[in-house]
Design an enzyme around this catalytic site. Sequence first.
Site, PDB file in Angstrom:
ATOM      1  N   ASP A  40      -5.068   0.786   9.238  1.00 16.38           N
ATOM      2  CA  ASP A  40      -5.095   0.933   7.792  1.00 16.38           C
ATOM      3  C   ASP A  40      -5.433  -0.442   7.200  1.00 16.38           C
ATOM      4  OD1 ASP A  40      -5.034   1.904   5.244  1.00 16.38           O
ATOM      5  OD2 ASP A  40      -3.100   2.906   5.422  1.00 16.38           O
TER       6      ASP A  40
HETATM    7  C1  NOJ Z   1      -5.097   2.294   2.314  1.00 15.04           C
HETATM    8  C2  NOJ Z   1      -4.646   3.709   2.470  1.00 15.04           C
HETATM    9  O1  NOJ Z   1      -3.348   3.765   3.016  1.00 15.04           O
HETATM   10  C3  NOJ Z   1      -5.571   4.532   3.341  1.00 15.04           C
HETATM   11  O2  NOJ Z   1      -5.148   5.857   3.334  1.00 15.04           O
HETATM   12  C4  NOJ Z   1      -6.991   4.403   2.871  1.00 15.04           C
HETATM   13  O3  NOJ Z   1      -7.844   5.201   3.632  1.00 15.04           O
HETATM   14  C5  NOJ Z   1      -7.383   2.935   2.956  1.00 15.04           C
HETATM   15  N1  NOJ Z   1      -6.513   2.152   2.095  1.00 15.04           N
HETATM   16  C6  NOJ Z   1      -8.839   2.696   2.569  1.00 15.04           C
HETATM   17  O4  NOJ Z   1      -9.016   2.874   1.235  1.00 15.04           O
END
Ligand code: NOJ
Length: 761
Positions: free
Chosen positions: A292
């Site tokens: 993430d």
């Molecule tokens: C953080 C989020 O937790 C995740 O779900 C997302 O895909 C990413 N950022 C990218 O935007």
Amino acid sequence: MKKNCIILIIILTLNGCQTKTNTSNKTIDSINTKVDSLLNIMTLDEKIGQMNQYNGFWDVTGPSPKGGDAKYKYDNLKKGLVGSMLNIRGVKDITAVQKIAVEQTRLGIPLIIGNDVIHGYKTLSPIPLAEAASWDLKEIENSARIAALEASAAGTNWTFAPMVDISRDARWGRVMEGAGEDPFLGSLIAAARVRGFQGDDLSKHNTIAATAKHFAGYGFSESGRDYNTVDVSKNTLYNIILPPFKATVDAGVRTFMNGFNELDGIPVTGSSFLQRDILKSQWGFDGFVISDWGSISEMIAHGYARDGKHATELAIKAGSDMDMESHLYIKKIKDLIESQKLDIKLIDDAVSRILRVKFELGLFDDPFKYLDSNREKEVIYHPDNQKGVLEMAKKSIVLLKNENQLLPLKRENQTIALIGALANDNNSPLGNWRTNSDNNTAVTVLEGMKSYQENKVIYSKGADVNLNDNGVVKFHERVKINNNDKSGFNAARNVARDADVVIMVLGEDGFQSGEGRSRTKIDLPGVQQELLEEIFKVNKNIVLVLMNGRPLNINWADKNIPSIVEAWQLGTQTGNAIAQVLYGDYNPSGKLPMSFPRNVGQIPIYYNYKNTGRPGPKNEVFWSHYNDELNSPLYPFGYGLSYTTFEYTNIKINNKIIKKDKSINVSVDLKNTGIYKGKEVVQLYIKDRFGSVTRPVRELKGFEIVELNPGETKTVNFEISESLLRFYSANEIWESEPGFFDIYIGTNSNATLSVSFELVK
Ligand code: NOJ
């Protein structure tokens, strides 16, 4: 011909390049051969580059950046040190970066372009929690298909969806992104979404790779506070959290995303138990895992990694294949290899996984296959997409209460007072997590209602939605601080007083749920509750339409307001969907995918709880209960009404004994006893009376959507197989255990019609 093209042609001509999601062995072999050949000619730097993902960084079609972070990223892209980018959107910009990757780097390996396409690209479908309320797997699959059509036409070939985190906590803002509290429903929806995004052939230009996220446990953050510690038992992990993830693997999902949370003391990004043992080993997942955003470097703040180098080592050993925006892999891996802290085999494995997905997408055949500006113009906001999301939106609406037959609305000579800021809002209904969409593009409820011209609609705002009721959070999209202005109450009262029916659209702003949007109060924000009570004093004929991204506390409304409609945030076609349901052109059929608590103190609240050793007797002190509130939710999981009524009778079982690998049949008669044609989600729950570990009081194990004309009866059949009874037992395996089971069939998770059977082995 450029050197990079020659190298790639040699690799690509080794075999035909077509790939499929339902890939044949021959195709898999052919892709693996190509991956190996490519890997053989890659330098260590180029391999590391494939594991590096950057966020969109400079005006890609403008002059090249002169300095700072942008220049650093740009230079790395030109050197072939970037495998993927996110948050670059649209054919023009993506073509620009893809050209650099393909035409200016030594090997010309194409980028894979990821974006958060969560509930639509430009044409937005309802938020995922709302879609889950439809229980309609085909429609949900179609909704993901529409998202894939638009996203792929605009150059994206990879979505960071579906989020399959089960959650029992309405305080957590990200419940809007998931399918609710139940692993059985959640698994079926997770698989439907993967099918919708990926289609049956990933190499087509209109399908995109899906991501199951966040692996795992993110939905169980303590006290519903985003990113907080997760501490769950193995029992909960295996029986509740993991099943939807497994379902995506079975559906052929090509990527996984880990998460920000820790689980049992280990940040999941560094969890080799989750990523290597369970996902890649036990489940045989051969796609790749993306971290993430910054979650590799966050392991330092967690207190799990000493520094960036250590975090890199831990993440790679744990099976995190691609680094989203920690900027660590690109800086630290080489050193770790050279100092023999990391085995090159781990890097080769990660890179092979990434390349495999790129081959499957057909990016090596044609890196520009998603980059056709004519297709982009043609597909985005296509009328067929509008039609599709409208269907999805209608099916997502849940009728919570309908006394006095206020609904469906009468069609003539009615004066309707429409009250609430959300009724005239074309942005909030789009919900959160719509980073690719255009603002202010929803059909408002006011517009939807006015399209029915038989009645007179008078609108009055009454009050704004207060975004910021505790003054702590600043919402970057729209900042309205402590707007508790009641000056609009009078005008709203005047409009309501003489109306035949008052429709009040109340709830949350579109950005009040989502990432980083946890709340400790789940009441109607701001002065909306007060507005509701004030209007009620002058006219009791109120239809409350809720627009929200999570279950809310609506106790007072449930006691006083005759009709309540849960409309969530329904996307682009919100106003039309709500109007069609209120007028009865669509008879509501949705069922809650999450329990609605009576107050926030009951959270976590869910239907498949454990009985405890002290479930009763009631009216005594020492049993598991609250002194000031009932144990039960306000509305249970699976709950939802229709304009018609249904009667369940005649439950039958064809055999009272199930043997291993065999199944039995249970049936029930469903009759439409009302005056409207309508759909019912017939739900089947099973209670395992006892086990080697304690078992939930009941678990959803089947459902079917049945449509009946007034007076019509249908027998609904369910097959119950031994495999349906399996759970993660004290032996730490999935197995069923002999003994007695009770089946309950009915209209929600409180179903009472029951029959029992025994499993013998
Ligand atoms: C953080 C989020 O937790 C995740 O779900 C997302 O895909 C990413 N950022 C990218 O935007």
